[in-house]
Scaffold this active site. Structure first.
Site, PDB file in Angstrom:
ATOM      1  CG  MET A   1      -2.106   0.652   1.293  1.00  0.00           C
ATOM      2  SD  MET A   1      -3.399  -0.360   0.571  1.00  0.00           S
ATOM      3  CE  MET A   1      -3.913  -1.276   2.004  1.00  0.00           C
TER       4      MET A   1
ATOM      5  N   GLY B   1       1.257  -1.031   3.953  1.00  0.00           N
ATOM      6  CA  GLY B   1       0.606  -2.322   3.712  1.00  0.00           C
ATOM      7  C   GLY B   1       1.227  -3.292   4.701  1.00  0.00           C
ATOM      8  CE  LYS B   2      -3.173  -3.998   9.337  1.00  0.00           C
ATOM      9  NZ  LYS B   2      -2.585  -3.206  10.417  1.00  0.00           N
TER      10      LYS B   2
ATOM     11  CB  ALA C   1       4.782  -4.393   1.833  1.00  0.00           C
TER      12      ALA C   1
ATOM     13  CG  ASN D   1      -3.878  -4.809  17.714  1.00  0.00           C
ATOM     14  OD1 ASN D   1      -5.036  -5.225  17.776  1.00  0.00           O
ATOM     15  ND2 ASN D   1      -3.541  -3.753  16.986  1.00  0.00           N
TER      16      ASN D   1
ATOM     17  CB  THR E   1       1.334  -7.187  20.293  1.00  0.00           C
ATOM     18  OG1 THR E   1       0.281  -6.641  19.482  1.00  0.00           O
ATOM     19  CG2 THR E   1       2.084  -8.256  19.514  1.00  0.00           C
ATOM     20  CG  LEU E   2      -0.556  -7.056  25.789  1.00  0.00           C
ATOM     21  CD1 LEU E   2      -0.160  -7.747  27.083  1.00  0.00           C
ATOM     22  CD2 LEU E   2      -2.050  -6.794  25.756  1.00  0.00           C
TER      23      LEU E   2
ATOM     24  CB  THR F   1       2.620   4.256  12.393  1.00  0.00           C
ATOM     25  OG1 THR F   1       2.116   5.453  12.956  1.00  0.00           O
ATOM     26  CG2 THR F   1       1.730   3.816  11.250  1.00  0.00           C
TER      27      THR F   1
ATOM     28  CG  ASP G   1       2.727  -4.199  10.150  1.00  0.00           C
ATOM     29  OD1 ASP G   1       1.947  -5.114  10.484  1.00  0.00           O
ATOM     30  OD2 ASP G   1       2.365  -3.191   9.518  1.00  0.00           O
TER      31      ASP G   1
HETATM   32  N1  LIG Z   1       5.295   2.370  23.544  1.00  0.00           N
HETATM   33  C1  LIG Z   1       5.963   1.240  23.298  1.00  0.00           C
HETATM   34  N2  LIG Z   1       7.096   0.943  23.965  1.00  0.00           N
HETATM   35  C2  LIG Z   1       7.772  -0.191  23.715  1.00  0.00           C
HETATM   36  N3  LIG Z   1       7.389  -1.107  22.831  1.00  0.00           N
HETATM   37  C3  LIG Z   1       6.261  -0.891  22.145  1.00  0.00           C
HETATM   38  C4  LIG Z   1       5.484   0.290  22.323  1.00  0.00           C
HETATM   39  N4  LIG Z   1       4.427   0.240  21.491  1.00  0.00           N
HETATM   40  C5  LIG Z   1       4.552  -0.928  20.824  1.00  0.00           C
HETATM   41  N5  LIG Z   1       5.633  -1.612  21.208  1.00  0.00           N
HETATM   42  C6  LIG Z   1       6.099  -2.925  20.711  1.00  0.00           C
HETATM   43  O1  LIG Z   1       5.421  -3.219  19.519  1.00  0.00           O
HETATM   44  C7  LIG Z   1       4.618  -4.393  19.649  1.00  0.00           C
HETATM   45  C8  LIG Z   1       3.327  -4.199  18.890  1.00  0.00           C
HETATM   46  O2  LIG Z   1       2.665  -3.060  19.365  1.00  0.00           O
HETATM   47  P1  LIG Z   1       1.080  -2.972  19.470  1.00  0.00           P
HETATM   48  O3  LIG Z   1       0.735  -1.562  19.772  1.00  0.00           O
HETATM   49  O4  LIG Z   1       0.586  -4.013  20.408  1.00  0.00           O
HETATM   50  O5  LIG Z   1       0.632  -3.405  18.007  1.00  0.00           O
HETATM   51  P2  LIG Z   1      -0.044  -2.581  16.802  1.00  0.00           P
HETATM   52  O6  LIG Z   1       1.048  -1.873  16.100  1.00  0.00           O
HETATM   53  O7  LIG Z   1      -0.674  -3.667  16.001  1.00  0.00           O
HETATM   54  O8  LIG Z   1      -1.048  -1.673  17.408  1.00  0.00           O
HETATM   55  C9  LIG Z   1       4.426  -4.584  21.149  1.00  0.00           C
HETATM   56  O9  LIG Z   1       4.240  -5.959  21.452  1.00  0.00           O
HETATM   57  C10 LIG Z   1       5.750  -4.050  21.687  1.00  0.00           C
HETATM   58  O10 LIG Z   1       6.751  -5.039  21.585  1.00  0.00           O
HETATM   59  C1  LIG Z   2      -4.452  -2.895  16.344  1.00  0.00           C
HETATM   60  O1  LIG Z   2      -4.190  -2.916  14.954  1.00  0.00           O
HETATM   61  C2  LIG Z   2      -5.157  -2.213  14.174  1.00  0.00           C
HETATM   62  C3  LIG Z   2      -4.789  -2.430  12.734  1.00  0.00           C
HETATM   63  O2  LIG Z   2      -5.203  -3.707  12.378  1.00  0.00           O
HETATM   64  C4  LIG Z   2      -5.155  -0.748  14.552  1.00  0.00           C
HETATM   65  O3  LIG Z   2      -6.121  -0.048  13.809  1.00  0.00           O
HETATM   66  C5  LIG Z   2      -5.451  -0.613  16.042  1.00  0.00           C
HETATM   67  O4  LIG Z   2      -5.343   0.724  16.431  1.00  0.00           O
HETATM   68  C6  LIG Z   2      -4.475  -1.466  16.859  1.00  0.00           C
HETATM   69  N1  LIG Z   2      -4.871  -1.478  18.247  1.00  0.00           N
HETATM   70  C7  LIG Z   2      -4.053  -1.180  19.245  1.00  0.00           C
HETATM   71  C8  LIG Z   2      -4.638  -1.263  20.614  1.00  0.00           C
HETATM   72  O5  LIG Z   2      -2.886  -0.858  19.082  1.00  0.00           O
END
Ligand SMILES: Nc1ncnc2c1ncn2[C@@H]1O[C@H](COP(=O)(O)OP(=O)(O)O)[C@@H](O)[C@H]1O
Ligand SMILES: *[C@@H]1O[C@H](CO)[C@@H](O)[C@H](O)[C@H]1NC(C)=O
Length: 311
Positions: A14, A42-43, A45, A188, A224-225, A254, A258
């Site tokens: 994307m 794009g997730k 890529a 997530n 993931t958290l 952002t 990925d």
């Molecule tokens: N503020 C942060 N500090 C440290 N690591 C982070 C932080 N935000 C994200 N990560 C890392 O990135 C991974 C994915 O983040 P997350 O926010 O759960 O996913 P997404 O990008 O899908 O929203 C987490 O498991 C962690 O390892």
């Molecule tokens: C989880 O990933 C989606 C994209 O699939 C994103 O829109 C959403 O904000 C993410 N949630 C958290 C809690 O990071």
């Protein structure tokens, strides 16, 4: 064909078109912004590029348009040493694009046109079959037709290729076959909530939700958290394990998910005896680097930028 790839991704490409403006325009209105840039997204890529930057031999299976953005994206893959043998260009649709407007308070308005991504199907998978079935790890998401993702996961699984499935963007009524085709099901918090209807705001709740997802038939679950790292739960030892991460100053999260998944795929492909928890701990640390600079792929670290303990 060339040497076998270790990580193969069947997924999306994307182009992000990002405008920064003081506020979001109203219907029919034209306003002036102060910054514009084009980003690679794009997730699928993204995950592929992170795995490649870790040192995995990677290939991307995707569809882009026969247009400027498609040509440009293929060059981006080449710049990242990702094989483009299975990147096809079509005249029937444009390269996937996300038009993004961001205001001064960080709110955004986004239009996504999946375009060529939705034309990836059975035929393209058949052409990539020998590479998919000989890889160590396959990654899929949901930014292409769900049937294409499921077919790729099954193709890999039948040939004992490890599968990582990232159900993003999540759909509430995900077909049960996706769980059965996933060695590692990685999502997530918001995706876990949507899939199960359970609230996920703490490590404890993430542990509960990982048990529920595991019950649906996957080999392992990772939720993931963000700054709290992740929770790992395996069918071989059904006790959810929190895997915390280090405290960093996040400037742009952002693509963090990925980066995590791309790194995880690298470890699964190259460290076959490493416990999944240890892989997740290391993937946390790679993703933590990605959140400390702006952009999506631009923030993903290269092997040379990472501590040697991660290898
Ligand atoms: N503020 C942060 N500090 C440290 N690591 C982070 C932080 N935000 C994200 N990560 C890392 O990135 C991974 C994915 O983040 P997350 O926010 O759960 O996913 P997404 O990008 O899908 O929203 C987490 O498991 C962690 O390892
Ligand atoms: C989880 O990933 C989606 C994209 O699939 C994103 O829109 C959403 O904000 C993410 N949630 C958290 C809690 O990071």
């Amino acid at each position: 064909m060339s040497e076998d790839v270790s990580v193969i991704v069947v997924g999306s490409c994307m182009t992000d078109l990002v405008s920064q403006a003081p506020r979001l325009p109203k219907a029919g209105e034209t306003i002036h912004g102060h910054k514009f840039f084009i980003g690679f997204g794009g997730k699928g890529a993204n995950q592929c590029v992170q795995a490649a930057r870790m040192g995995a031999k990677t290939a991307m299976v995707c569809k882009v348009g026969k247009d400027f953005f498609g040509d440009n994206y293929i060059q981006n893959f080449k710049n990242n040493a990702v094989s483009t043998d299975f990147v096809e260009q079509t005249e029937k649709a444009a390269t996937g694009a996300a038009s993004i407007i961001i205001n001064n308070t960080g709110e955004n308005a986004i239009v996504i046109v999946a375009g060529a991504n939705m034309l990836l199907g059975e035929e393209e998978l058949r052409r990539a079959q020998s590479a998919i079935t000989r890889a160590k790890v396959l990654i899929c998401q949901l930014e292409i037709k769900p049937d294409a993702s499921l077919q790729a996961l099954r193709m890999a699984k039948e040939h004992h290729v490890k599968t990582i499935f990232n159900p993003a963007p999540a759909i509430a009524d995900l077909q049960s076959d996706f769980y059965k085709a996933s060695d590692v099901f990685c999502c997530n918090e918001s995706e876990a909530e949507l899939l199960t209807g359970m609230a996920v705001t703490s490590v404890e709740e993430a542990s509960q939700v990982s048990l529920e997802l595991l019950r649906r038939g996957c080999g392992s679950v990772i939720v993931t958290l963000g700054p709290q790292g992740c929770v790992v739960c395996q069918s071989t030892n059904v006790v959810p394990k929190p895997v915390p991460t280090t405290l960093v100053t996040a400037v742009d999260t952002t693509g963090a998910g990925d980066s995590f998944i791309g790194a995880l795929a690298y470890y699964m492909a190259h460290y076959s005896t490493m416990p999944l928890e240890e892989m997740a701990r290391r993937a946390n640390l790679v993703a933590a680097v990605s959140v400390q600079t702006v952009g999506t792929q631009t923030s993903f670290p290269f092997r040379k930028d990472l501590p040697t303990e991660l290898f």
